[in-house]
Design a protein around this motif. Structure first.
Motif, short mmCIF file in Angstrom:
data_model
loop_
_atom_site.label_atom_id
_atom_site.label_comp_id
_atom_site.label_asym_id
_atom_site.label_seq_id
_atom_site.Cartn_x
_atom_site.Cartn_y
_atom_site.Cartn_z
N UNK A 91 0.82 -1.21 0.00
CA UNK A 91 0.00 0.00 0.00
C UNK A 91 0.85 1.26 0.00
N UNK A 92 0.26 2.34 -0.45
CA UNK A 92 0.88 3.64 -0.26
C UNK A 92 0.69 4.03 1.21
N UNK A 93 1.39 5.07 1.62
CA UNK A 93 1.27 5.52 3.01
C UNK A 93 -0.17 5.88 3.35
N UNK A 94 -0.91 6.34 2.36
CA UNK A 94 -2.30 6.73 2.58
C UNK A 94 -3.27 5.57 2.40
N UNK A 95 -2.73 4.37 2.24
CA UNK A 95 -3.57 3.19 2.27
C UNK A 95 -4.17 2.76 0.95
N UNK A 96 -3.72 3.31 -0.15
CA UNK A 96 -4.22 2.85 -1.45
C UNK A 96 -3.29 1.76 -2.00
N UNK A 97 -3.82 1.01 -3.00
CA UNK A 97 -3.08 -0.16 -3.49
C UNK A 97 -1.99 0.26 -4.47
N UNK A 98 -0.75 0.14 -4.04
CA UNK A 98 0.37 0.48 -4.93
C UNK A 98 0.67 -0.66 -5.90
N UNK A 99 0.51 -1.90 -5.42
CA UNK A 99 0.71 -3.07 -6.27
C UNK A 99 0.14 -4.29 -5.56
N UNK A 100 -0.22 -5.29 -6.36
CA UNK A 100 -0.49 -6.58 -5.74
C UNK A 100 0.77 -7.42 -5.88
N UNK A 101 0.93 -8.41 -5.01
CA UNK A 101 2.15 -9.21 -5.03
C UNK A 101 1.87 -10.61 -4.52
N UNK A 102 2.43 -11.58 -5.20
CA UNK A 102 2.49 -12.94 -4.67
C UNK A 102 3.84 -13.07 -4.00
N UNK A 103 3.85 -13.36 -2.71
CA UNK A 103 5.09 -13.55 -1.96
C UNK A 103 5.43 -15.04 -2.01
N UNK A 104 6.59 -15.36 -2.59
CA UNK A 104 6.97 -16.75 -2.80
C UNK A 104 8.11 -17.12 -1.86
N UNK A 105 7.84 -18.03 -0.92
CA UNK A 105 8.86 -18.44 0.03
C UNK A 105 9.94 -19.25 -0.65
N UNK A 106 11.21 -18.96 -0.33
CA UNK A 106 12.34 -19.69 -0.91
C UNK A 106 13.37 -20.00 0.15
N UNK A 107 14.32 -20.86 -0.19
CA UNK A 107 15.33 -21.28 0.78
C UNK A 107 16.31 -20.15 1.10
N UNK A 108 16.73 -19.41 0.08
CA UNK A 108 17.75 -18.38 0.28
C UNK A 108 17.19 -16.96 0.23
#
Lengths: 107, 308
Positions: free
Chosen positions: B58-75
């Motif tokens: 989000x932006x500081x004012x709470x709007x959507x700056x981007x969507x993201x898939x967070x992908x867990x990895x080993x490193x």
């Protein structure tokens, strides 16, 4: 420079003594995150590095790393108690915005 | 118009495509996960290699700056983000790295492939879960040199399951058909998170603080979002353009964000302003044609709430 109010200093001493950490200083740190972007972090520590700024306020050593220092220059830390809870309150002249609970800020 | 087999594959088997409008940002360092937790709307606690979490930055004012898939990895942790937002995201995220052990880097050599549909997991077991239409999905990250060979391999595997390749137009149309809004089309930095209808899959209301959270909590606890995305069926001939007004009894109550011509008619996504959500469903006009509200995105198939 960063200061504790007398009331905050008394509370820091009380907590430090209760936890058996006599002689340790108060580390003040700024971390990324929190509703408004930056958050304050407080903990006791007995080690400093050459990257730290060190102050003494009402007998309490205060350690601030050089990156955090630019965000908290001139800040006064108070301790407040109220019906909705008690805690350390940061009065930061650089904060243009704080979140409702006061634990995070924006510059 | 989306060809029928492609939507059928996405509904009943699986369809494969390269996500050419997405990019990878790598986050590494001892503090990476804890720091990222303070930047994303969804809860990343316990994310492990092979796990994924969808959320917003989000932006500081709470709007959507981007969507993201967070992908867990080993490193390192990878963020699957809109390509158009990489520079802005790096600047925004780096601003909040103070003394934490966190390094951020765009990884342009990495590309994204996905299979969507109920048999997506059978296409190839590696990668990460990534349900982007509400019917199941899997995501793979490959080196650019391997993009086309790997796309070919996954497509052949998909064909063996009764599915096949999805082209860009069908992918866009599928979002409308399933009722799953797309970043940059249906929502962006002009929308609050709850307006997107994606709150059930993108926001944790118990995880604690993150940048922009105060606005999200205020919207949730003190009132409704100023506008909300709904799904629409339109009795027209051509899909309306984006920003086409949604009218009811002569009053503009919202606007279209995306539309597609499907086999059974015109479907669309569009915002409805606060206070105009309820009613019998009669009297709506979009682009001069009668229209029917099918329900809010938040309750629809795009986030796995009902069948298409």
């Amino acid at each position: 420079m960063l200061n504790l109010t007398p009331r905050a200093a008394d509370k820091v001493k009380e907590i430090r003594d209760a936890e058996g950490l006599a002689g340790q200083g108060l580390r003040v740190r700024v971390i990324g995150g929190g509703c408004a972007g930056f958050s304050y972090d407080l903990f006791f520590e007995d080690e400093t590095s050459e990257l730290d700024q060190t102050f003494v306020s009402h007998g309490i050593p205060i350690y601030v790393d050089m990156m955090s220092a630019q965000y908290v220059e001139g800040t006064e830390i108070d301790y407040v108690e109220g019906l909705q809870g008690a805690g350390f309150k940061f009065v930061n002249p650089q904060a243009k915005q704080t979140c409702g609970c006061g634990s995070s800020f924006a510059t | 118009m989306a060809r029928a087999p492609e939507l059928d594959w996405l509904r009943h088997t699986a369809g494969v495509l390269a996500l050419r409008d997405r990019a990878v940002i790598a986050v590494r360092g001892d503090d990476a996960l804890e720091w990222l937790q303070g930047q994303m709307t969804n809860d990343l606690k316990g994310i492990a290699p092979g796990n994924s979490v969808y959320g917003f930055v989000l932006t500081l004012k709470g709007r959507v700056m981007a969507d993201a898939w967070v992908l867990g990895g080993a490193d390192e942790i990878w963020l699957d983000v809109p390509s158009t937002e990489v520079d802005r995201l790096l600047e925004r995220l780096d601003r909040y790295v103070i003394m934490e052990d966190v390094d951020l880097a765009h990884r342009p050599e990495l590309r994204l492939l996905t299979a969507q549909g109920p048999k997506a997991d059978e296409v190839s077991p590696e990668g990460w879960p990534s349900d982007r239409l509400g019917s199941g999905g899997r995501l793979w990250v490959v080196d650019e040199a391997q993009l086309e060979p790997e796309l070919h391999r996954l497509t052949e595997r998909c064909r063996s399951l009764g599915g096949g390749p999805i082209d860009e137009q069908a992918w866009a149309d599928a979002h409308v058909a399933f009722g799953r809004p797309r970043f940059g089309v249906d929502f962006g930095d002009w929308t609050y998170p709850q307006e997107t209808g994606l709150a059930p899959v993108a926001i944790s209301f118990t995880k604690g603080c993150y940048v922009g959270q105060e606005t999200v909590v205020m919207l949730q606890s003190r009132g409704k979002a100023p506008k909300v995305l709904w799904r629409w069926a339109i009795d027209g001939i051509e899909p309306p353009e984006g920003k086409t007004p949604i009218e009811r009894d002569g009053t503009v109550i919202g606007e279209i964000t995306s539309a597609a011509r499907l086999e059974d008619g015109i479907a669309a996504l569009g915002f409805v302003r606060r206070g105009h959500e309820s009613g019998s469903g009669a009297g709506f006009v979009i682009g001069g044609a009668p229209a029917r509200p099918l329900g809010p995105v938040e309750e629809g198939p795009g986030i796995g709430r009902s069948s298409t």
